[in-house]
Design a protein around this motif. Structure first.
Motif, PDB file in Angstrom:
ATOM      1  N   PRO A  66      27.010  75.846  21.333  1.00  0.00           N
ATOM      2  CA  PRO A  66      27.767  76.080  22.570  1.00  0.00           C
ATOM      3  C   PRO A  66      27.251  77.249  23.401  1.00  0.00           C
ATOM      4  CG  PRO A  66      29.273  75.679  20.755  1.00  0.00           C
ATOM      5  CD  PRO A  66      27.897  75.793  20.141  1.00  0.00           C
ATOM      6  N   PHE A  67      26.971  78.384  22.757  1.00  0.00           N
ATOM      7  CA  PHE A  67      26.624  79.548  23.579  1.00  0.00           C
ATOM      8  C   PHE A  67      25.311  79.326  24.328  1.00  0.00           C
ATOM      9  CE2 PHE A  67      25.039  83.946  24.257  1.00  0.00           C
ATOM     10  CZ  PHE A  67      25.978  84.286  25.214  1.00  0.00           C
ATOM     11  N   GLU A  68      24.331  78.733  23.651  1.00  0.00           N
ATOM     12  CA  GLU A  68      23.060  78.512  24.336  1.00  0.00           C
ATOM     13  C   GLU A  68      23.198  77.429  25.419  1.00  0.00           C
ATOM     14  OE1 GLU A  68      19.526  79.941  21.568  1.00  0.00           O
ATOM     15  OE2 GLU A  68      20.868  78.563  20.556  1.00  0.00           O
ATOM     16  N   SER A  69      24.079  76.454  25.190  1.00  0.00           N
ATOM     17  CA  SER A  69      24.337  75.457  26.240  1.00  0.00           C
ATOM     18  C   SER A  69      24.953  76.139  27.456  1.00  0.00           C
ATOM     19  CB  SER A  69      25.286  74.367  25.734  1.00  0.00           C
ATOM     20  OG  SER A  69      24.772  73.754  24.584  1.00  0.00           O
ATOM     21  N   TRP A  70      25.858  77.062  27.194  1.00  0.00           N
ATOM     22  CA  TRP A  70      26.501  77.807  28.286  1.00  0.00           C
ATOM     23  C   TRP A  70      25.454  78.638  29.047  1.00  0.00           C
ATOM     24  CZ3 TRP A  70      27.192  83.037  29.360  1.00  0.00           C
ATOM     25  CH2 TRP A  70      28.202  83.360  30.269  1.00  0.00           C
ATOM     26  N   ILE A  97      14.246  75.571  32.332  1.00  0.00           N
ATOM     27  CA  ILE A  97      15.676  75.325  32.560  1.00  0.00           C
ATOM     28  C   ILE A  97      16.474  76.566  32.159  1.00  0.00           C
ATOM     29  CG2 ILE A  97      17.664  73.984  31.739  1.00  0.00           C
ATOM     30  CD1 ILE A  97      15.915  71.502  31.920  1.00  0.00           C
ATOM     31  N   GLY A  98      16.241  77.073  30.953  1.00  0.00           N
ATOM     32  CA  GLY A  98      16.890  78.326  30.529  1.00  0.00           C
ATOM     33  C   GLY A  98      16.437  79.464  31.439  1.00  0.00           C
ATOM     34  N   GLY A  99      15.127  79.607  31.533  1.00  0.00           N
ATOM     35  CA  GLY A  99      14.548  80.489  32.537  1.00  0.00           C
ATOM     36  C   GLY A  99      14.491  81.970  32.199  1.00  0.00           C
ATOM     37  N   HIS A 100      15.073  82.400  31.068  1.00  0.00           N
ATOM     38  CA  HIS A 100      15.127  83.838  30.790  1.00  0.00           C
ATOM     39  C   HIS A 100      14.635  84.187  29.379  1.00  0.00           C
ATOM     40  CE1 HIS A 100      17.785  83.241  34.192  1.00  0.00           C
ATOM     41  NE2 HIS A 100      17.704  84.526  34.456  1.00  0.00           N
ATOM     42  N   SER A 101      13.992  83.255  28.701  1.00  0.00           N
ATOM     43  CA  SER A 101      13.475  83.482  27.336  1.00  0.00           C
ATOM     44  C   SER A 101      14.549  84.027  26.389  1.00  0.00           C
ATOM     45  CB  SER A 101      12.292  84.475  27.362  1.00  0.00           C
ATOM     46  OG  SER A 101      11.230  83.933  28.091  1.00  0.00           O
ATOM     47  N   ASP A 102      15.794  83.549  26.569  1.00  0.00           N
ATOM     48  CA  ASP A 102      16.828  84.046  25.658  1.00  0.00           C
ATOM     49  C   ASP A 102      17.658  82.920  25.046  1.00  0.00           C
ATOM     50  OD1 ASP A 102      18.196  83.314  27.923  1.00  0.00           O
ATOM     51  OD2 ASP A 102      18.969  85.315  28.382  1.00  0.00           O
ATOM     52  N   LEU A 103      17.137  81.699  25.089  1.00  0.00           N
ATOM     53  CA  LEU A 103      17.826  80.596  24.421  1.00  0.00           C
ATOM     54  C   LEU A 103      16.790  79.563  23.977  1.00  0.00           C
ATOM     55  CD1 LEU A 103      18.052  77.759  26.339  1.00  0.00           C
ATOM     56  CD2 LEU A 103      19.346  79.369  27.722  1.00  0.00           C
TER      57      LEU A 103
END
Ligand SMILES: Cc1ncc(COP(=O)(O)O)c(C=O)c1O
Length: 401
Positions: A252-256, A218-224
């Motif tokens: 919030p930031f990781e949800s964004w 879902i995140g898809g970029h290994s940054d959250l």
């Protein structure tokens, strides 16, 4: 007084300390931003006591405190609920936090949970080690043999937990049959859908909750790092309250960021599934590979079930058996471009070695029972050109043989 009037907080002749200490609202804009902003505020302001009462009671829109809820989590949860066909969803700090929220909301001392022995290693530790300390009983079963579930169900079984695609051998449980068996025994089925977002909707197959590690596809970029739970509204109210009390909420930031990841999830998923299928077929022809595990291959033990349950592909994960730890290590060392980075779901291809990472510390008998040997390499296929990936894999396999 207008709460968005900056002079309310910092009067014109305020001291520097006052000016610096107080935040001022952003200027108003008659043209709203196209992209919703990350709302990092921990806390929200109220006109007075009636206002805070109304927000707590759900009679006025709004948020009070970020651990209880914030706009970015709500936006992400709404989209995931829609994807899963769920009435409601909630965001947690990690996949493990999401699983913990469901288990802690549903189970109490004396209750029993039946868990697939193929679950992610940490999920097994949570159920079989940590929850036991609180008087919650647990029994493992083989998710691909429903008769083994029947043999562990008890009067106090409240939950049955499985994954859509097991890690690392990508076995595909018969979710409708397991859901029916669980429901008949008065239990709810929880499905960890981390490996297969978009490939099916477990709630429509009879599950009561679906859980995701948003950290992965879902995140898809290994940054959250985030987790999600989706399910019926009433049950989710309790799961949400529990997440707040135990402090499991996502930020919030990781949800964004995760909302941004969702935008490309269908494109990434289709592309990764297509490349995974192509590579699985090619790798199966290599003499250096003892076996390839991929549900899209006709010789996979659950191929027929995968064809009937999964739509749009067989997933982004391909597992190779190279025979032993030495050959697996040599393969990792000879790869030029594909990093050994023990996660999955990134835009770039990565690999993991389950025996030393995701299943580290599990009982040797359990690993042996499910074929998790030191020769297994799990590939998480990304968006690269399949020919480039194939060239790197083949030169590493040549070096191993
Ligand atoms: C299938 C599965 N479920 C849950 C998790 C836990 O997710 P997180 O690392 O976001 O806590 C993982 C992590 O690898 C996983 O592979």
């Amino acid at each position: 007084m207008d709460p968005s009037d900056p002079s309310r907080l910092s009067p014109p002749r305020a001291a520097p300390e006052t000016i610096c200490a107080r935040s001022t609202p952003l200027p108003r804009s008659s043209s709203p931003p196209l992209v919703p902003a990350p709302q990092l505020s921990v806390v929200y302001r109220f006109e007075g006591l009636d206002h805070v009462d109304a927000v707590y009671a759900g009679q006025a829109d709004g948020f009070v405190y970020a651990r209880d809820g914030h706009p970015n989590a709500a936006a992400l949860a709404d989209r995931v609920a829609a994807l899963e066909g769920a009435e409601s969803a909630a965001v947690y700090a990690s996949g493990m936090a999401a699983t913990a929220a469901v288990l802690l909301a549903e189970l109490g001392s004396g209750d029993h949970i039946a868990f697939a022995e193929q679950l992610y290693g940490k999920t097994i530790s949570l159920i079989d080690r940590e929850l036991r300390r609180f008087g919650i009983e647990a029994s493992g079963f083989d998710a691909t043999r429903p008769e083994t579930l029947a043999s562990v169900l008890r009067d106090r079984t409240r939950l049955v937990m499985v994954e859509t695609l097991s890690n690392p051998l990508l076995r595909v449980p018969d979710l409708p049959s397991l859901a029916e068996m669980a429901n008949r025994a008065g239990a709810k089925l929880v499905v960890d859908h981390t490996f297969a977002p978009l490939l099916c909707r477990p709630l429509e197959l009879g599950a009561s909750y679906v859980v995701h590690s948003g950290t992965k596809l879902i995140g898809g970029h290994s940054d959250l790092t985030l987790g999600l739970v989706a399910g019926p509204a009433e049950a989710m109210d309790r799961v949400r309250r529990l997440g707040s009390t135990f402090g499991l909420s996502g930020n919030p930031f990781e949800s964004w960021l995760a909302c941004r990841g969702l935008a490309t999830l269908p494109l990434r998923s289709a592309r990764c599934c297509a490349t995974a299928m192509e590579l699985a077929e090619r790798l199966g022809r290599s003499p250096a590979v003892r076996a390839v595990h991929y549900p899209g291959l006709p010789d996979h033990p659950d191929h027929d079930r995968a064809r009937s349950l999964l739509q749009g592909g067989f997933g982004a994960i391909v597992t190779l058996d190279l025979g032993d730890r030495g050959r697996a290590d040599a393969f990792i060392r000879h790869l030029g471009q594909i990093p050994f980075a023990p996660s999955l779901g990134d835009v770039a291809t990565t690999l993991s070695h389950p025996a030393t990472t995701s299943h580290r510390g599990q009982e040797p008998e359990l690993l042996a029972r499910h074929g998790i040997t030191p020769g297994l390499i799990r590939l998480s296929i990304g968006l690269e050109d399949p020919a480039d990936l194939s060239a790197d894999l083949e030169q590493a396999l040549a070096a191993v043989s």
